[in-house]
Design a protein around this motif. Structure first.
Motif, PDB file in Angstrom:
ATOM      1  N   VAL A   1     -41.460  32.945 -44.684  1.00  0.00           N
ATOM      2  CA  VAL A   1     -41.585  32.183 -45.930  1.00  0.00           C
ATOM      3  C   VAL A   1     -41.162  30.751 -45.641  1.00  0.00           C
ATOM      4  O   VAL A   1     -40.128  30.514 -45.005  1.00  0.00           O
ATOM      5  N   VAL A   2     -41.952  29.795 -46.099  1.00  0.00           N
ATOM      6  CA  VAL A   2     -41.629  28.378 -45.971  1.00  0.00           C
ATOM      7  C   VAL A   2     -41.468  27.797 -47.367  1.00  0.00           C
ATOM      8  O   VAL A   2     -42.290  28.053 -48.250  1.00  0.00           O
ATOM      9  N   VAL A   3     -40.405  27.019 -47.564  1.00  0.00           N
ATOM     10  CA  VAL A   3     -40.221  26.300 -48.830  1.00  0.00           C
ATOM     11  C   VAL A   3     -40.169  24.811 -48.510  1.00  0.00           C
ATOM     12  O   VAL A   3     -39.229  24.336 -47.883  1.00  0.00           O
ATOM     13  N   SER A   4     -41.188  24.076 -48.949  1.00  0.00           N
ATOM     14  CA  SER A   4     -41.303  22.660 -48.588  1.00  0.00           C
ATOM     15  C   SER A   4     -40.612  21.748 -49.599  1.00  0.00           C
ATOM     16  O   SER A   4     -41.196  20.809 -50.135  1.00  0.00           O
ATOM     17  N   GLY A   5     -39.335  22.025 -49.848  1.00  0.00           N
ATOM     18  CA  GLY A   5     -38.500  21.107 -50.604  1.00  0.00           C
ATOM     19  C   GLY A   5     -38.399  21.350 -52.091  1.00  0.00           C
ATOM     20  O   GLY A   5     -39.119  22.154 -52.673  1.00  0.00           O
ATOM     21  N   ASP A   6     -37.468  20.616 -52.702  1.00  0.00           N
ATOM     22  CA  ASP A   6     -37.105  20.766 -54.112  1.00  0.00           C
ATOM     23  C   ASP A   6     -36.732  22.204 -54.436  1.00  0.00           C
ATOM     24  O   ASP A   6     -37.312  22.864 -55.300  1.00  0.00           O
ATOM     25  N   LEU A   7     -35.729  22.676 -53.726  1.00  0.00           N
ATOM     26  CA  LEU A   7     -35.194  23.998 -53.980  1.00  0.00           C
ATOM     27  C   LEU A   7     -34.501  24.051 -55.337  1.00  0.00           C
ATOM     28  O   LEU A   7     -34.462  25.100 -55.981  1.00  0.00           O
ATOM     29  N   THR A   8     -33.928  22.918 -55.752  1.00  0.00           N
ATOM     30  CA  THR A   8     -33.154  22.855 -56.989  1.00  0.00           C
ATOM     31  C   THR A   8     -33.694  21.771 -57.902  1.00  0.00           C
ATOM     32  O   THR A   8     -34.482  20.913 -57.489  1.00  0.00           O
ATOM     33  N   GLN A   9     -33.233  21.798 -59.138  1.00  0.00           N
ATOM     34  CA  GLN A   9     -33.599  20.754 -60.091  1.00  0.00           C
ATOM     35  C   GLN A   9     -32.658  19.555 -60.010  1.00  0.00           C
ATOM     36  O   GLN A   9     -33.098  18.415 -60.074  1.00  0.00           O
ATOM     37  N   ARG A  10     -31.342  19.814 -59.847  1.00  0.00           N
ATOM     38  CA  ARG A  10     -30.384  18.712 -59.848  1.00  0.00           C
ATOM     39  C   ARG A  10     -29.308  18.867 -58.771  1.00  0.00           C
ATOM     40  O   ARG A  10     -28.206  18.351 -58.927  1.00  0.00           O
ATOM     41  N   ALA A  11     -29.612  19.573 -57.697  1.00  0.00           N
ATOM     42  CA  ALA A  11     -28.708  19.677 -56.544  1.00  0.00           C
ATOM     43  C   ALA A  11     -27.323  20.178 -56.927  1.00  0.00           C
ATOM     44  O   ALA A  11     -26.312  19.775 -56.346  1.00  0.00           O
ATOM     45  N   ARG A  12     -27.263  21.090 -57.893  1.00  0.00           N
ATOM     46  CA  ARG A  12     -25.989  21.656 -58.313  1.00  0.00           C
ATOM     47  C   ARG A  12     -25.679  22.920 -57.525  1.00  0.00           C
ATOM     48  O   ARG A  12     -26.589  23.631 -57.074  1.00  0.00           O
ATOM     49  N   ILE A  13     -24.394  23.197 -57.371  1.00  0.00           N
ATOM     50  CA  ILE A  13     -23.971  24.340 -56.576  1.00  0.00           C
ATOM     51  C   ILE A  13     -24.583  25.634 -57.116  1.00  0.00           C
ATOM     52  O   ILE A  13     -25.076  26.473 -56.357  1.00  0.00           O
ATOM     53  N   LYS A  14     -24.546  25.803 -58.427  1.00  0.00           N
ATOM     54  CA  LYS A  14     -25.092  27.013 -59.042  1.00  0.00           C
ATOM     55  C   LYS A  14     -26.576  27.172 -58.714  1.00  0.00           C
ATOM     56  O   LYS A  14     -27.063  28.289 -58.482  1.00  0.00           O
ATOM     57  N   GLN A  15     -27.317  26.076 -58.682  1.00  0.00           N
ATOM     58  CA  GLN A  15     -28.749  26.120 -58.409  1.00  0.00           C
ATOM     59  C   GLN A  15     -29.018  26.453 -56.942  1.00  0.00           C
ATOM     60  O   GLN A  15     -29.908  27.251 -56.630  1.00  0.00           O
ATOM     61  N   PHE A  16     -28.256  25.851 -56.027  1.00  0.00           N
ATOM     62  CA  PHE A  16     -28.403  26.197 -54.612  1.00  0.00           C
ATOM     63  C   PHE A  16     -28.055  27.663 -54.372  1.00  0.00           C
ATOM     64  O   PHE A  16     -28.725  28.353 -53.585  1.00  0.00           O
ATOM     65  N   TYR A  17     -27.031  28.130 -55.028  1.00  0.00           N
ATOM     66  CA  TYR A  17     -26.617  29.524 -54.875  1.00  0.00           C
ATOM     67  C   TYR A  17     -27.734  30.469 -55.334  1.00  0.00           C
ATOM     68  O   TYR A  17     -28.059  31.443 -54.641  1.00  0.00           O
ATOM     69  N   ALA A  18     -28.319  30.180 -56.489  1.00  0.00           N
ATOM     70  CA  ALA A  18     -29.390  31.036 -57.007  1.00  0.00           C
ATOM     71  C   ALA A  18     -30.598  31.032 -56.073  1.00  0.00           C
ATOM     72  O   ALA A  18     -31.224  32.074 -55.840  1.00  0.00           O
ATOM     73  N   CYS A  19     -30.916  29.875 -55.517  1.00  0.00           N
ATOM     74  CA  CYS A  19     -32.049  29.782 -54.587  1.00  0.00           C
ATOM     75  C   CYS A  19     -31.767  30.582 -53.321  1.00  0.00           C
ATOM     76  O   CYS A  19     -32.636  31.318 -52.832  1.00  0.00           O
ATOM     77  N   ARG A  20     -30.573  30.457 -52.790  1.00  0.00           N
ATOM     78  CA  ARG A  20     -30.210  31.199 -51.585  1.00  0.00           C
ATOM     79  C   ARG A  20     -30.265  32.710 -51.838  1.00  0.00           C
ATOM     80  O   ARG A  20     -30.770  33.475 -50.996  1.00  0.00           O
ATOM     81  N   GLN A  21     -29.788  33.139 -52.995  1.00  0.00           N
ATOM     82  CA  GLN A  21     -29.831  34.554 -53.338  1.00  0.00           C
ATOM     83  C   GLN A  21     -31.273  35.062 -53.412  1.00  0.00           C
ATOM     84  O   GLN A  21     -31.592  36.149 -52.944  1.00  0.00           O
ATOM     85  N   PHE A  22     -32.140  34.251 -53.998  1.00  0.00           N
ATOM     86  CA  PHE A  22     -33.552  34.614 -54.111  1.00  0.00           C
ATOM     87  C   PHE A  22     -34.197  34.760 -52.741  1.00  0.00           C
ATOM     88  O   PHE A  22     -34.860  35.769 -52.445  1.00  0.00           O
ATOM     89  N   LEU A  23     -34.002  33.778 -51.864  1.00  0.00           N
ATOM     90  CA  LEU A  23     -34.638  33.814 -50.550  1.00  0.00           C
ATOM     91  C   LEU A  23     -34.076  34.943 -49.688  1.00  0.00           C
ATOM     92  O   LEU A  23     -34.831  35.624 -48.978  1.00  0.00           O
TER      93      LEU A  23
END
Length: 255
Positions: free
Chosen positions: A33-55
């Protein structure tokens, strides 16, 4: 097969799209799986955490690069002095390489703290990426992952976000047999042949492959959520989210 996602924008994600991507991966088991950027909406810890959990939940090797939304926008101090600290806390290095049975993927960080949207590639990045591509096995499909596109139709977005040294990069990377580049940023699906557009003179196309937003509510151009699939024979298919079926459906147009 390679699954190309982009512009997940966690913080504005749609659970129905997330569930549909998980189901797609369980059924088709892509090589990566490749994700070409904008993993988050506002670079918040909660958002990065949710993205990491998803991947991680996909249980498939993945490569990600940062997008312009993955560095702080309103926290000016953090933006200028530690723009990538949260990204790196969850995803480590910003430029990685991933090799699978059929693909050789090189991630390039195109984000600069002084600019909100414009893509950048340095001479050092050009040389380092060339060296990686040149050392890749000849039988692999060589792909560079970069958040901003190298070309857009003028009536779409103009070239204001395309990297200044893009053509120089392509002149070097194309010598390695580069198949194409994976992008996001515009939330619009497209495929362009950069070899023809920039008159590079190679005997093979270099594809600029744009992905829409796979999971975000931030839809544009009247398009639905979508992702791309690149098969091991180089065919590119677009999948669109069907609101009634709550699943991603393959487009009839295949490149």
């Amino acid at each position: 097969m390679l699954l190309h996602l982009s512009d997940l924008h966690f913080g504005t994600e749609r659970e129905a799209c997330i569930d549909a991507i998980k189901a797609f991966c369980q059924q088709h088991r892509p090589e990566a799986v490749v994700v070409s950027g904008d993993l988050t909406q506002r670079a918040r810890i909660k958002q990065f955490y949710a993205c990491r959990q998803f991947l991680d939940a996909l249980s498939i090797p993945y490569l990600v690069v940062p997008g312009n939304h993955d560095i702080p926008l309103y926290h000016v101090w953090n933006r200028f002095f530690s723009p990538f600290v949260r990204y790196q806390a969850f995803f480590g290095r910003m430029e990685t390489t991933l090799e699978t049975e059929h693909f050789y993927l090189v991630g390039v960080n195109s984000i600069r703290r002084r600019y909100h949207t414009r893509g950048h590639v340095s001479l050092e990045q050009i040389h380092e990426t060339y060296a990686r591509l040149n050392s890749a096995p000849a039988n692999k499909i060589k792909i560079v992952v970069f958040h901003q596109p190298f070309y857009t139709f003028p009536n779409d977005h103009g070239d204001k976000d395309c990297p200044v040294l893009g053509k120089i990069a392509l002149e070097q990377w194309g010598k390695t047999g580069l198949f194409g580049l994976l992008h996001g940023h515009l939330h619009k699906v497209a495929v362009h042949d950069l070899n023809q557009i920039f008159h590079l003179g190679f005997d093979h196309p270099i594809l600029d492959i744009h992905a829409g937003t796979a999971t975000s509510k931030r839809l544009r151009f009247g398009l639905s959520n979508s992702f791309n699939v690149i098969s091991d024979d180089g065919l590119i298919a677009h999948y669109w989210f069907d609101e009634s079926a709550k699943t991603f459906v393959k487009s009839q147009n295949v490149v």
